[in-house]
Scaffold this motif. Sequence first.
Motif, mmCIF file in Angstrom:
data_model
loop_
_atom_site.group_PDB
_atom_site.id
_atom_site.type_symbol
_atom_site.label_atom_id
_atom_site.label_comp_id
_atom_site.label_asym_id
_atom_site.label_seq_id
_atom_site.Cartn_x
_atom_site.Cartn_y
_atom_site.Cartn_z
ATOM 1 N N VAL A 16 -1.295 -23.137 44.661
ATOM 2 C CA VAL A 16 0.012 -22.905 45.282
ATOM 3 C C VAL A 16 1.105 -22.778 44.217
ATOM 4 C CG1 VAL A 16 -0.553 -23.963 47.473
ATOM 5 C CG2 VAL A 16 0.292 -25.405 45.629
ATOM 6 N N GLY A 17 0.691 -22.555 42.972
ATOM 7 C CA GLY A 17 1.642 -22.275 41.911
ATOM 8 C C GLY A 17 2.239 -23.484 41.233
ATOM 9 N N ILE A 18 1.661 -24.656 41.403
ATOM 10 C CA ILE A 18 2.169 -25.882 40.782
ATOM 11 C C ILE A 18 1.155 -26.340 39.736
ATOM 12 C CG2 ILE A 18 2.861 -28.274 41.165
ATOM 13 C CD1 ILE A 18 3.589 -27.502 44.009
ATOM 14 N N LEU A 23 -5.432 -20.171 33.586
ATOM 15 C CA LEU A 23 -6.731 -20.750 33.914
ATOM 16 C C LEU A 23 -7.501 -21.033 32.627
ATOM 17 C CD1 LEU A 23 -7.821 -18.474 36.911
ATOM 18 C CD2 LEU A 23 -7.041 -20.835 37.016
ATOM 19 N N PRO A 24 -8.385 -22.022 32.629
ATOM 20 C CA PRO A 24 -9.212 -22.291 31.441
ATOM 21 C C PRO A 24 -10.083 -21.090 31.109
ATOM 22 C CG PRO A 24 -10.007 -23.530 33.351
ATOM 23 C CD PRO A 24 -8.691 -22.944 33.740
ATOM 24 N N ARG A 25 -10.264 -20.860 29.839
ATOM 25 C CA ARG A 25 -10.998 -19.672 29.392
ATOM 26 C C ARG A 25 -12.397 -19.996 28.876
ATOM 27 N NH1 ARG A 25 -8.482 -15.237 31.486
ATOM 28 N NH2 ARG A 25 -6.222 -15.420 31.224
ATOM 29 N N THR A 26 -12.540 -21.139 28.230
ATOM 30 C CA THR A 26 -13.831 -21.509 27.638
ATOM 31 C C THR A 26 -14.086 -22.989 27.871
ATOM 32 O OG1 THR A 26 -12.765 -21.937 25.497
ATOM 33 C CG2 THR A 26 -13.691 -19.724 25.848
ATOM 34 N N ASP A 27 -15.305 -23.403 27.560
ATOM 35 C CA ASP A 27 -15.704 -24.818 27.652
ATOM 36 C C ASP A 27 -15.373 -25.402 29.023
ATOM 37 O OD1 ASP A 27 -16.529 -24.714 24.988
ATOM 38 O OD2 ASP A 27 -14.516 -25.263 24.270
ATOM 39 N N LEU A 36 -10.385 -27.056 40.574
ATOM 40 C CA LEU A 36 -9.815 -25.753 40.885
ATOM 41 C C LEU A 36 -10.344 -25.193 42.197
ATOM 42 C CD1 LEU A 36 -9.571 -24.075 37.388
ATOM 43 C CD2 LEU A 36 -7.734 -24.270 39.064
ATOM 44 N N ILE A 37 -11.630 -25.359 42.459
ATOM 45 C CA ILE A 37 -12.178 -24.895 43.727
ATOM 46 C C ILE A 37 -11.592 -25.707 44.887
ATOM 47 C CG2 ILE A 37 -14.292 -24.716 45.108
ATOM 48 C CD1 ILE A 37 -15.761 -24.094 42.479
ATOM 49 N N GLY A 38 -11.439 -27.021 44.656
ATOM 50 C CA GLY A 38 -10.794 -27.843 45.675
ATOM 51 C C GLY A 38 -9.346 -27.451 45.889
ATOM 52 N N SER A 39 -8.666 -27.049 44.821
ATOM 53 C CA SER A 39 -7.300 -26.564 44.948
ATOM 54 C C SER A 39 -7.245 -25.307 45.803
ATOM 55 C CB SER A 39 -6.719 -26.282 43.561
ATOM 56 O OG SER A 39 -5.444 -25.691 43.650
ATOM 57 N N GLY A 40 -8.223 -24.426 45.609
ATOM 58 C CA GLY A 40 -8.258 -23.205 46.406
ATOM 59 C C GLY A 40 -8.473 -23.450 47.884
ATOM 60 N N GLN A 209 -2.908 -15.212 40.441
ATOM 61 C CA GLN A 209 -4.199 -15.913 40.498
ATOM 62 C C GLN A 209 -4.180 -17.126 41.426
ATOM 63 O OE1 GLN A 209 -4.759 -16.697 36.258
ATOM 64 N NE2 GLN A 209 -6.079 -14.903 36.078
ATOM 65 N N MET A 210 -3.326 -17.092 42.450
ATOM 66 C CA MET A 210 -3.276 -18.191 43.407
ATOM 67 C C MET A 210 -4.175 -17.835 44.588
ATOM 68 S SD MET A 210 0.712 -19.471 43.336
ATOM 69 C CE MET A 210 1.420 -17.899 43.794
ATOM 70 N N GLY A 211 -5.495 -18.020 44.394
ATOM 71 C CA GLY A 211 -6.468 -17.624 45.395
ATOM 72 C C GLY A 211 -7.072 -18.809 46.121
ATOM 73 N N ASP A 212 -8.013 -18.495 47.004
ATOM 74 C CA ASP A 212 -8.684 -19.536 47.782
ATOM 75 C C ASP A 212 -9.877 -20.078 47.005
ATOM 76 O OD1 ASP A 212 -10.440 -17.444 47.902
ATOM 77 O OD2 ASP A 212 -10.596 -17.368 50.067
ATOM 78 N N SER A 213 -10.683 -20.900 47.674
ATOM 79 C CA SER A 213 -11.796 -21.567 46.986
ATOM 80 C C SER A 213 -12.811 -20.570 46.440
ATOM 81 C CB SER A 213 -12.486 -22.541 47.946
ATOM 82 O OG SER A 213 -12.964 -21.860 49.095
ATOM 83 N N LEU A 214 -13.087 -19.514 47.180
ATOM 84 C CA LEU A 214 -14.069 -18.530 46.729
ATOM 85 C C LEU A 214 -13.535 -17.725 45.545
ATOM 86 C CD1 LEU A 214 -16.921 -17.968 47.684
ATOM 87 C CD2 LEU A 214 -16.060 -16.010 48.971
ATOM 88 N N TYR A 215 -12.228 -17.573 45.470
ATOM 89 C CA TYR A 215 -11.618 -16.881 44.331
ATOM 90 C C TYR A 215 -11.938 -17.625 43.036
ATOM 91 C CZ TYR A 215 -7.945 -15.098 41.237
ATOM 92 O OH TYR A 215 -7.265 -14.553 40.177
#
Length: 275
Positions: A16-18, A23-27, A36-40, A209-215
């Motif tokens: 939701v933009g907070i 987003l993390p890129r590596t590791d 992040l999936i829970g956030s989505g 990049q404020m998507g849902d869990s599947l995003y």
Amino acid sequence: MNECLQTIADYGLRSVGIGERLLPRTDFTLCQQFVLIGSGLIWNLYFVTLSLAFGFVLANGLALAKASRNPWLRRPADGFIFVFRGSPLFIQFFLAYSALVLLPRDGVQLFGLTLPTGWLTRAWAGALIVLTLNTAAYSAEIFHGALRNVPKGDLEAADAYGLTGWKRFRRIVWPTMMRLAWPAYTNEAIFLFHATTLVFFSAFPAIQQMGDSLYYASYFADKTFNPFVAYPIVAGYFILLTLCLIGLFGVVNRRLNRHLPGAAKRLRYRPNLFR
């Protein structure tokens, strides 16, 4: 542990933009994927909550119109229900995306009218409209079937007490209709919750990049080339929330049946294998 708590603080409301914008890129850690999936899931809950609320009101009106003797009410309701129950939900998303995003972008007019742009092109509005109309059609058919099966004894008792018109509907017909329809409506609510994952495939753009869990699950699967972590996490979240949804609807079901013998029995989830 401290690192995971920091991840929750950084990405818990990322959808939701907070929080962290990038987003993390590596590791990638397991904690990052869970968070992040829970956030989505916030968006999935947004879609199912509002579409159920709006669809419930619309479905009641459609059920009454379908049961009406007035053909000017009955036929449009029949047509609406037939179209949305007869076509796949994914096709409805595709048509809505074309009408709300692609055609206005190209300056195409429909029936001489300029198609709307702006907020309707976003998933939070465009996809919500599709889900609302779809669940309204299915729910209306459920409510209409329950309306036709209201026991005649209840109606005769209402007549004996002198209840007519709106008072009769509000105090006798509608509560009985809900009591009969609620188990099937619970299945519809669960199906709708699962169908919110189709928003990801509907092509409605996700802002920043404020998507849902599947995003987010798709993001991690693409970056790690391992779909056997992110997607099971999505499935696990949905199973837990489905159990919560069943429990919530079970509370309402017991409330609706509180005056009947055996009302304390729990509502059992009997999935419709064929819809």
